[in-house]
Design a protein around this motif. Sequence first.
Motif, mmCIF file in Angstrom:
data_model
loop_
_atom_site.group_PDB
_atom_site.id
_atom_site.type_symbol
_atom_site.label_atom_id
_atom_site.label_comp_id
_atom_site.label_asym_id
_atom_site.label_seq_id
_atom_site.Cartn_x
_atom_site.Cartn_y
_atom_site.Cartn_z
ATOM 1 N N LEU A 1 1.787 4.226 -5.964
ATOM 2 C CA LEU A 1 2.161 3.670 -7.253
ATOM 3 C C LEU A 1 1.017 2.814 -7.799
ATOM 4 O O LEU A 1 0.373 2.088 -7.052
ATOM 5 C CB LEU A 1 3.417 2.816 -7.085
ATOM 6 N N VAL A 2 0.765 2.909 -9.120
ATOM 7 C CA VAL A 2 -0.278 2.102 -9.755
ATOM 8 C C VAL A 2 0.387 1.084 -10.680
ATOM 9 O O VAL A 2 0.987 1.456 -11.681
ATOM 10 C CB VAL A 2 -1.277 2.972 -10.542
ATOM 11 N N ASP A 3 0.305 -0.190 -10.297
ATOM 12 C CA ASP A 3 0.771 -1.293 -11.132
ATOM 13 C C ASP A 3 -0.026 -2.538 -10.769
ATOM 14 O O ASP A 3 -1.066 -2.442 -10.098
ATOM 15 C CB ASP A 3 2.287 -1.503 -10.998
ATOM 16 N N ARG B 1 1.650 2.611 3.314
ATOM 17 C CA ARG B 1 1.496 3.274 2.013
ATOM 18 C C ARG B 1 0.072 3.066 1.534
ATOM 19 O O ARG B 1 -0.251 2.111 0.850
ATOM 20 C CB ARG B 1 2.480 2.682 0.996
ATOM 21 N N ARG B 2 -0.787 3.986 1.933
ATOM 22 C CA ARG B 2 -2.207 3.838 1.631
ATOM 23 C C ARG B 2 -2.857 5.216 1.562
ATOM 24 O O ARG B 2 -2.595 6.072 2.394
ATOM 25 C CB ARG B 2 -2.849 3.004 2.731
ATOM 26 N N TRP C 1 -10.225 3.204 -0.461
ATOM 27 C CA TRP C 1 -8.781 3.262 -0.236
ATOM 28 C C TRP C 1 -8.035 2.652 -1.414
ATOM 29 O O TRP C 1 -8.582 1.862 -2.162
ATOM 30 C CB TRP C 1 -8.380 2.583 1.069
ATOM 31 N N ILE C 2 -6.772 3.065 -1.564
ATOM 32 C CA ILE C 2 -5.873 2.501 -2.556
ATOM 33 C C ILE C 2 -4.520 2.332 -1.877
ATOM 34 O O ILE C 2 -4.086 3.212 -1.119
ATOM 35 C CB ILE C 2 -5.776 3.387 -3.834
ATOM 36 N N SER C 3 -3.882 1.181 -2.106
ATOM 37 C CA SER C 3 -2.605 0.924 -1.440
ATOM 38 C C SER C 3 -1.657 0.173 -2.359
ATOM 39 O O SER C 3 -2.067 -0.405 -3.365
ATOM 40 C CB SER C 3 -2.819 0.115 -0.155
ATOM 41 N N HIS C 4 -0.379 0.192 -1.974
ATOM 42 C CA HIS C 4 0.664 -0.529 -2.699
ATOM 43 C C HIS C 4 1.654 -1.060 -1.664
ATOM 44 O O HIS C 4 1.980 -0.353 -0.716
ATOM 45 C CB HIS C 4 1.372 0.395 -3.697
ATOM 46 N N PRO C 5 2.142 -2.299 -1.847
ATOM 47 C CA PRO C 5 3.018 -2.887 -0.832
ATOM 48 C C PRO C 5 4.442 -2.340 -0.801
ATOM 49 O O PRO C 5 5.176 -2.614 0.154
ATOM 50 C CB PRO C 5 3.023 -4.378 -1.198
ATOM 51 N N ASP C 6 4.874 -1.566 -1.792
ATOM 52 C CA ASP C 6 6.241 -1.057 -1.830
ATOM 53 C C ASP C 6 6.425 0.038 -0.786
ATOM 54 O O ASP C 6 5.916 1.144 -0.933
ATOM 55 C CB ASP C 6 6.573 -0.517 -3.226
#
Length: 190
Positions: free
Chosen positions: A71-73, A45-46, A58-63
Amino acid sequence: MSGFTFDLVRRISVRSAERRTTYLTLAGTAGPYGEVTVAVGTVPRRATLTAPGLPEAWISHPDERKQGLILVDERTRLSVGGVTAAIARNRRSLSKKGRGLDIALGDRGYTYLSVATAEEELRDRERGPLVRQRSPLGTSKVSVTVLPAADAADLALALVLLGADRTGLTVTQTAVSGVLSFLQSGKADI
Protein backbone atom coordinates in the motif's frame (compact mmCIF):
# COMPACT_ATOMS: atom_id res chain seq x y z
CA MET A 1 24.88 4.42 -21.13
CA SER A 2 22.61 3.57 -24.02
CA GLY A 3 19.08 2.40 -23.36
CA PHE A 4 17.95 -1.21 -23.31
CA THR A 5 14.82 -3.32 -22.81
CA PHE A 6 14.26 -6.46 -20.78
CA ASP A 7 11.39 -8.56 -19.40
CA LEU A 8 10.54 -9.53 -15.85
CA VAL A 9 8.52 -12.73 -15.58
CA ARG A 10 6.35 -13.85 -12.68
CA ARG A 11 8.00 -16.76 -10.94
CA ILE A 12 5.89 -19.32 -9.08
CA SER A 13 7.65 -20.99 -6.18
CA VAL A 14 7.55 -24.77 -5.92
CA ARG A 15 8.30 -24.67 -2.18
CA SER A 16 5.20 -24.33 -0.02
CA ALA A 17 7.05 -22.37 2.71
CA GLU A 18 8.03 -19.69 0.18
CA ARG A 19 4.48 -19.55 -1.21
CA ARG A 20 3.15 -18.77 2.30
CA THR A 21 5.58 -15.86 2.84
CA THR A 22 5.79 -14.43 -0.69
CA TYR A 23 2.92 -12.75 -2.54
CA LEU A 24 4.73 -12.06 -5.83
CA THR A 25 8.15 -12.67 -7.36
CA LEU A 26 9.30 -11.12 -10.65
CA ALA A 27 12.66 -12.11 -12.14
CA GLY A 28 14.70 -11.32 -15.24
CA THR A 29 18.02 -10.07 -16.60
CA ALA A 30 18.43 -6.29 -16.64
CA GLY A 31 21.04 -5.89 -19.37
CA PRO A 32 24.41 -4.84 -17.93
CA TYR A 33 23.08 -4.96 -14.35
CA GLY A 34 22.57 -8.73 -14.43
CA GLU A 35 19.89 -10.84 -12.79
CA VAL A 36 17.20 -8.92 -10.90
CA THR A 37 14.43 -10.13 -8.62
CA VAL A 38 11.57 -8.15 -7.12
CA ALA A 39 9.90 -10.08 -4.30
CA VAL A 40 6.82 -8.94 -2.38
CA GLY A 41 6.63 -10.58 1.03
CA THR A 42 3.49 -11.23 3.05
CA VAL A 43 5.34 -11.40 6.37
CA PRO A 44 6.81 -8.86 6.74
CA ARG A 45 4.91 -6.62 4.30
CA ARG A 46 7.89 -5.54 2.25
CA ALA A 47 8.93 -5.57 -1.41
CA THR A 48 12.66 -5.93 -2.03
CA LEU A 49 14.87 -5.65 -5.09
CA THR A 50 17.75 -8.08 -5.32
CA ALA A 51 20.31 -7.35 -8.04
CA PRO A 52 24.11 -7.53 -7.89
CA GLY A 53 24.58 -4.50 -10.18
CA LEU A 54 21.93 -2.24 -8.63
CA PRO A 55 21.64 -0.47 -5.27
CA GLU A 56 19.62 -2.20 -2.57
CA ALA A 57 15.99 -1.06 -2.66
CA TRP A 58 12.86 -1.82 -0.65
CA ILE A 59 9.37 -0.49 0.01
CA SER A 60 7.27 -1.41 3.04
CA HIS A 61 4.06 -0.59 4.88
CA PRO A 62 3.22 -1.36 8.53
CA ASP A 63 -0.34 -2.62 7.84
CA GLU A 64 -0.14 -6.39 8.34
CA ARG A 65 -3.85 -6.95 7.57
CA LYS A 66 -3.71 -5.91 3.90
CA GLN A 67 -2.69 -8.60 1.43
CA GLY A 68 -1.18 -8.15 -2.02
CA LEU A 69 1.08 -5.36 -3.24
CA ILE A 70 2.47 -2.79 -0.80
CA LEU A 71 0.00 0.00 0.00
CA VAL A 72 1.22 3.54 -0.82
CA ASP A 73 0.19 6.23 1.68
CA GLU A 74 1.79 8.50 4.27
CA ARG A 75 3.01 5.48 6.32
CA THR A 76 4.81 3.82 3.38
CA ARG A 77 8.61 3.63 3.67
CA LEU A 78 10.87 3.51 0.60
CA SER A 79 14.65 3.24 0.44
CA VAL A 80 17.10 3.06 -2.48
CA GLY A 81 20.83 2.65 -1.85
CA GLY A 82 20.37 3.39 1.85
CA VAL A 83 18.67 6.74 1.15
CA THR A 84 15.12 7.04 2.48
CA ALA A 85 12.61 8.58 0.10
CA ALA A 86 9.54 10.69 0.82
CA ILE A 87 6.42 9.71 -1.15
CA ALA A 88 3.38 11.89 -1.75
CA ARG A 89 0.36 11.49 -3.95
CA ASN A 90 -2.79 13.43 -4.75
CA ARG A 91 -5.60 10.88 -4.61
CA ARG A 92 -8.20 13.49 -5.55
CA SER A 93 -6.72 14.69 -8.84
CA LEU A 94 -8.60 13.79 -12.00
CA SER A 95 -5.60 13.93 -14.36
CA LYS A 96 -3.08 11.11 -14.74
CA LYS A 97 -0.19 13.50 -14.16
CA GLY A 98 -1.79 14.81 -10.97
CA ARG A 99 -2.36 11.30 -9.59
CA GLY A 100 1.27 10.24 -10.03
CA LEU A 101 3.52 9.41 -7.10
CA ASP A 102 5.87 12.27 -6.19
CA ILE A 103 9.10 10.86 -4.80
CA ALA A 104 11.94 12.82 -3.20
CA LEU A 105 15.07 10.66 -2.98
CA GLY A 106 18.01 12.62 -1.64
CA ASP A 107 18.52 15.58 -3.97
CA ARG A 108 16.52 13.97 -6.80
CA GLY A 109 12.83 14.55 -7.50
CA TYR A 110 10.81 11.92 -9.36
CA THR A 111 7.26 11.39 -10.57
CA TYR A 112 5.92 7.89 -11.21
CA LEU A 113 2.76 7.92 -13.31
CA SER A 114 0.53 6.10 -15.74
CA VAL A 115 1.20 7.30 -19.29
CA ALA A 116 -1.04 4.92 -21.27
CA THR A 117 -3.12 1.81 -20.75
CA ALA A 118 -0.95 -0.73 -18.89
CA GLU A 119 2.10 1.55 -19.22
CA GLU A 120 3.82 3.46 -16.41
CA GLU A 121 6.84 5.72 -16.38
CA LEU A 122 9.40 7.01 -13.90
CA ARG A 123 10.40 10.61 -14.64
CA ASP A 124 13.03 12.81 -13.10
CA ARG A 125 11.94 16.43 -12.76
CA GLU A 126 15.12 17.63 -14.48
CA ARG A 127 16.16 14.78 -16.79
CA GLY A 128 12.69 13.74 -18.00
CA PRO A 129 11.57 10.13 -18.69
CA LEU A 130 13.93 7.44 -17.36
CA VAL A 131 12.21 4.04 -17.18
CA ARG A 132 8.99 2.77 -18.82
CA GLN A 133 7.19 -0.36 -17.67
CA ARG A 134 4.52 -2.10 -19.68
CA SER A 135 2.43 -4.98 -18.35
CA PRO A 136 -0.34 -5.95 -20.79
CA LEU A 137 -3.48 -7.43 -19.25
CA GLY A 138 -3.56 -11.19 -19.24
CA THR A 139 0.22 -11.65 -19.26
CA SER A 140 2.55 -12.63 -16.44
CA LYS A 141 5.43 -10.46 -17.59
CA VAL A 142 6.50 -6.84 -17.35
CA SER A 143 8.49 -5.26 -20.21
CA VAL A 144 10.95 -2.67 -18.89
CA THR A 145 12.55 -0.04 -21.13
CA VAL A 146 15.51 1.79 -19.62
CA LEU A 147 16.15 5.10 -21.39
CA PRO A 148 19.72 6.44 -21.91
CA ALA A 149 19.44 9.12 -19.18
CA ALA A 150 18.74 6.52 -16.45
CA ASP A 151 21.38 5.33 -13.98
CA ALA A 152 21.44 2.40 -11.53
CA ALA A 153 19.56 4.28 -8.78
CA ASP A 154 16.79 5.27 -11.21
CA LEU A 155 16.34 1.68 -12.38
CA ALA A 156 16.37 0.35 -8.81
CA LEU A 157 13.63 2.80 -7.84
CA ALA A 158 11.48 1.92 -10.85
CA LEU A 159 11.85 -1.82 -10.25
CA VAL A 160 11.05 -1.77 -6.54
CA LEU A 161 7.90 0.25 -7.32
CA LEU A 162 6.61 -2.86 -9.13
CA GLY A 163 6.00 -4.21 -5.63
CA ALA A 164 3.80 -1.21 -4.74
CA ASP A 165 0.04 -1.00 -5.19
CA ARG A 166 -0.18 1.38 -8.14
CA THR A 167 -3.93 1.05 -8.81
CA GLY A 168 -4.52 4.67 -7.77
CA LEU A 169 -2.51 6.10 -10.67
CA THR A 170 -5.66 6.64 -12.74
CA VAL A 171 -9.26 7.46 -11.83
CA THR A 172 -10.48 4.36 -13.70
CA GLN A 173 -8.10 2.05 -11.81
CA THR A 174 -9.21 3.59 -8.52
CA ALA A 175 -12.90 3.15 -9.30
CA VAL A 176 -12.52 -0.46 -10.45
CA SER A 177 -10.32 -1.27 -7.45
CA GLY A 178 -12.85 0.28 -5.05
CA VAL A 179 -15.78 -1.66 -6.55
CA LEU A 180 -13.85 -4.95 -6.47
CA SER A 181 -12.72 -4.30 -2.90
CA PHE A 182 -16.32 -3.62 -1.86
CA LEU A 183 -17.58 -6.78 -3.57
CA GLN A 184 -14.91 -8.94 -1.95
CA SER A 185 -15.12 -7.63 1.61
CA GLY A 186 -18.39 -5.73 1.86
CA LYS A 187 -16.65 -2.40 2.52
CA ALA A 188 -14.79 -0.11 0.18
CA ASP A 189 -11.00 0.31 0.43
CA ILE A 190 -10.66 3.63 -1.41
